[in-house]
Design a protein around this motif. Sequence first.
Motif, mmCIF file in Angstrom:
data_model
loop_
_atom_site.group_PDB
_atom_site.id
_atom_site.type_symbol
_atom_site.label_atom_id
_atom_site.label_comp_id
_atom_site.label_asym_id
_atom_site.label_seq_id
_atom_site.Cartn_x
_atom_site.Cartn_y
_atom_site.Cartn_z
ATOM 1 N N PRO A 159 3.110 -29.368 12.649
ATOM 2 C CA PRO A 159 2.953 -28.113 11.912
ATOM 3 C C PRO A 159 2.744 -26.991 12.926
ATOM 4 O O PRO A 159 1.739 -27.013 13.641
ATOM 5 N N TYR A 161 1.925 -23.930 12.841
ATOM 6 C CA TYR A 161 0.740 -23.074 12.765
ATOM 7 C C TYR A 161 -0.460 -23.765 13.384
ATOM 8 O O TYR A 161 -1.327 -23.125 13.980
ATOM 9 N N GLY A 271 12.985 -15.612 9.648
ATOM 10 C CA GLY A 271 12.445 -15.567 8.295
ATOM 11 C C GLY A 271 11.201 -16.413 8.141
ATOM 12 O O GLY A 271 10.458 -16.265 7.191
ATOM 13 N N GLY A 272 10.979 -17.332 9.074
ATOM 14 C CA GLY A 272 9.911 -18.292 8.868
ATOM 15 C C GLY A 272 8.745 -18.142 9.812
ATOM 16 O O GLY A 272 7.888 -19.004 9.882
ATOM 17 N N LEU A 275 4.001 -17.903 9.298
ATOM 18 C CA LEU A 275 2.827 -18.732 9.576
ATOM 19 C C LEU A 275 2.317 -18.496 10.987
ATOM 20 O O LEU A 275 1.129 -18.311 11.217
ATOM 21 N N ASN A 290 2.376 -10.840 4.406
ATOM 22 C CA ASN A 290 1.009 -11.218 4.099
ATOM 23 C C ASN A 290 0.270 -10.126 3.336
ATOM 24 O O ASN A 290 -0.320 -10.371 2.277
ATOM 25 N N ILE A 293 1.721 -9.523 -0.164
ATOM 26 C CA ILE A 293 1.343 -10.522 -1.165
ATOM 27 C C ILE A 293 -0.085 -10.280 -1.645
ATOM 28 O O ILE A 293 -0.366 -10.265 -2.840
ATOM 29 N N PHE A 294 -1.002 -10.048 -0.690
ATOM 30 C CA PHE A 294 -2.410 -10.005 -1.102
ATOM 31 C C PHE A 294 -2.832 -8.647 -1.630
ATOM 32 O O PHE A 294 -3.835 -8.542 -2.325
ATOM 33 N N VAL B 151 10.979 -21.499 4.775
ATOM 34 C CA VAL B 151 9.610 -20.978 4.772
ATOM 35 C C VAL B 151 9.551 -19.664 4.000
ATOM 36 O O VAL B 151 8.651 -19.435 3.190
ATOM 37 N N VAL B 155 7.308 -18.961 0.683
ATOM 38 C CA VAL B 155 6.297 -17.901 0.695
ATOM 39 C C VAL B 155 6.637 -16.841 -0.347
ATOM 40 O O VAL B 155 5.757 -16.353 -1.071
ATOM 41 N N GLY B 159 4.256 -16.390 -3.296
ATOM 42 C CA GLY B 159 3.622 -15.086 -3.178
ATOM 43 C C GLY B 159 3.800 -14.274 -4.443
ATOM 44 O O GLY B 159 2.885 -13.605 -4.910
ATOM 45 N N ILE B 236 4.188 -30.258 5.593
ATOM 46 C CA ILE B 236 3.865 -29.155 6.497
ATOM 47 C C ILE B 236 3.888 -27.822 5.744
ATOM 48 O O ILE B 236 2.996 -26.985 5.898
ATOM 49 N N LEU B 237 4.915 -27.645 4.882
ATOM 50 C CA LEU B 237 5.027 -26.384 4.142
ATOM 51 C C LEU B 237 3.906 -26.242 3.112
ATOM 52 O O LEU B 237 3.336 -25.153 2.954
ATOM 53 N N SER B 239 0.868 -27.526 3.123
ATOM 54 C CA SER B 239 -0.372 -27.153 3.790
ATOM 55 C C SER B 239 -0.270 -25.756 4.374
ATOM 56 O O SER B 239 -1.261 -25.033 4.455
ATOM 57 N N GLY B 240 0.949 -25.366 4.783
ATOM 58 C CA GLY B 240 1.160 -24.017 5.306
ATOM 59 C C GLY B 240 0.866 -22.969 4.244
ATOM 60 O O GLY B 240 0.257 -21.941 4.529
ATOM 61 N N LEU B 241 1.300 -23.240 2.995
ATOM 62 C CA LEU B 241 1.012 -22.291 1.918
ATOM 63 C C LEU B 241 -0.490 -22.168 1.702
ATOM 64 O O LEU B 241 -1.023 -21.067 1.546
ATOM 65 N N PHE B 243 -2.676 -22.734 3.956
ATOM 66 C CA PHE B 243 -3.163 -22.066 5.164
ATOM 67 C C PHE B 243 -3.074 -20.549 5.009
ATOM 68 O O PHE B 243 -3.931 -19.799 5.467
ATOM 69 N N LEU B 244 -2.017 -20.083 4.326
ATOM 70 C CA LEU B 244 -1.851 -18.643 4.112
ATOM 71 C C LEU B 244 -2.726 -18.141 2.968
ATOM 72 O O LEU B 244 -2.805 -16.937 2.740
ATOM 73 N N GLY B 245 -3.360 -19.066 2.241
ATOM 74 C CA GLY B 245 -4.165 -18.659 1.089
ATOM 75 C C GLY B 245 -3.350 -18.671 -0.193
ATOM 76 O O GLY B 245 -3.755 -18.079 -1.189
ATOM 77 N N LEU B 246 -2.176 -19.344 -0.179
ATOM 78 C CA LEU B 246 -1.308 -19.326 -1.354
ATOM 79 C C LEU B 246 -1.337 -20.629 -2.146
ATOM 80 O O LEU B 246 -0.706 -20.734 -3.175
#
Lengths: 333, 302
Positions: A159, A161, A271-272, A275, A290, A293-294, B151, B155, B159, B236-237, B239-241, B243-246
């Motif tokens: 991963p 990140y 695009g990715g 993270l 980010n 979205i928030f 990704v 997102v 999102g 991975i994706l 957990s990545g979401l 990780f971003l708070g999503l």
Amino acid sequence: MRPAPPPSLPRPSLGYMFDYVIRRVLYVIPIGLGVTILVFALVHMSPGDPLSAVVPPDAPEEMVQDLKKAYGFDRPLPVQYATWLGRVLTGDLGVSVARGREVAAELRIAVPNTFLLAVGGTLLGFTLGALFGGIAGYFQGSWIDKLATSFAITGVSVPHYWLGLVLVIIFSVEMNVLPSFGMGPGGSTAWRWDAEHLRHLVLPVVTLAVIPMGLITRTVRATVAEILNQEFVQALHAKGLLHRQVLWHVVRNAAPTTLAVMGLQLGYLLGGSILVETVFQWPGTGSLLNSAIFERDLPLLQGTILVLAMFFVLLNLLVDIVQSSIDPRMSRQ
Amino acid sequence: MTTAPALDGKPRAAVDAAQVAVRSRGYWATVALRVRDDKVTIVCGIVLLLIILSAVFADLIALADPYKASMLKRLKPIGTPGYPLGADEMGRDMLTRLIYGGRLSLFMGISPIVIAFAIGGSLGLVAGFLGGRVNMLIMRVMDIFYAFPSVLLAVAISGALGAGIGNAIVSLTLVFIPPITRVTESVTTAVRSLDYVEAARASGAGSLTIIRVHILSNVLGPVFIYATSLISVSIILASGLSFLGLGTEPPEPEWGLMLNTLRQSIYVNPWVAALPGAMIFFTSLTFNLLSDGLRSAMDVRL
């Protein structure tokens, strides 16, 4: 002695190539339209009022209605889509609800920063991947091949990140030799080619390079191994060509596939990188997404996704055209 | 039978007998034999089974309560008595939370692939079997989804939908339907034009019978292998979401979310903060190796 052209590459007529390129370019139009519909639908699928980011919950109903009218949210969806598309085509992506600035202006700052990371990551990943994959393919089955192959599968399973975080722990927390976040001193958002900015670039680029490295190692290894087993390579050896000259043919034959993988990887990183950008607090499109979205900033979300997707579509087009022009076998499909 | 010497000098009858002996072993028996000889695949299978079992039976294994916070035990390092893998930023036992975390991380990673396998597999089968306009329609819609890096698509969808486990699963499912549809379509199209399918049709078999008897048996294997190779990306994706708070929301134990909340503490206790990511990595790696092993055992080429 001049190396003869590899016998497996017959040249089709130029007209055929031209047809293919035209057809491929024209196909971008329906795909592009589809992308705009999807991006538009995405944002209207989201729950809640699109104005909730700017309107305080206790605002009078009249004011809400006026604002809705001003943003055009009171009209039917197809009309909204057509108006939006018309503006997008002239380069107007609207105004960020939360920041009050033009989305296009925000993107002009963020996109180059993301580009820098993506291009750096792809180039590093390509260099390492081509090296490892070439060696592994050339020495099939040896310990060096096994080492490179396990390196590659680690690269595609990690991963990224988390890898970024581990690199920060090693090089920033424990050794204190590289900065852990940002693009430059003092929260810089404009790139400059100086030592400080370059130091900030190291960790995110290495992090982003790992996935392309793994994929390109695999591709190059498989391609080189396959080519080495083909008859024309034995024929070249039999003709008495030097080792070096045979190697040139192998490179020439492996190049189209490898370049295609590399081009697509550049698009994926563009695009990715959200993270990795989040881990390193890099001021690129990832941080825009980010906050969009928030803060429920729908115009910013829409504009950023659309621009990134369009880059990806154009990059795909470029890869197909370049690939078909250096490897004529491709355009026959 | 004559025993005229064949090219390699052995009597022909012996060669025939050997071939018959090999052929009489069924496909699955051959696969099982190949897996038995592949140590990496066996080890990965066992490791994965342990990870899954410990997540499922977390209530029986874990010694502590995954939600019980303690201000005094905050960010204890690895090896603290009573806290073998340290404690997190709220003083909760890391080992316990890592074991429990597997539940949501595995669920959020695997279920999108299962759903996408069902939907994408059906779409690809229909597109490949019917061909023509239906194929055009389905595959062109998939092309639009292909215009997004995975990704970004994940997102963007989650999102827009907002944080939450359900929304994360929906967005990941939408990410994996197009690739599975594409692979199923290309395998189905290839199988459809094989001679024995033509023969079945000529002898009067209906479409459903042909799909059920002849096409599914040839398509399911490769598509299944392809889907398993996507699980590692999906974990991975997912957990990545988070990780971003999503994805998951606190205080649920989930590897990506744990990585996110512990990120603030890397200057206090760096290596505890890295643990949840290590779990994501090992799980994803074992899934990848297992999928590679199965692919070569089942002799699938995609």
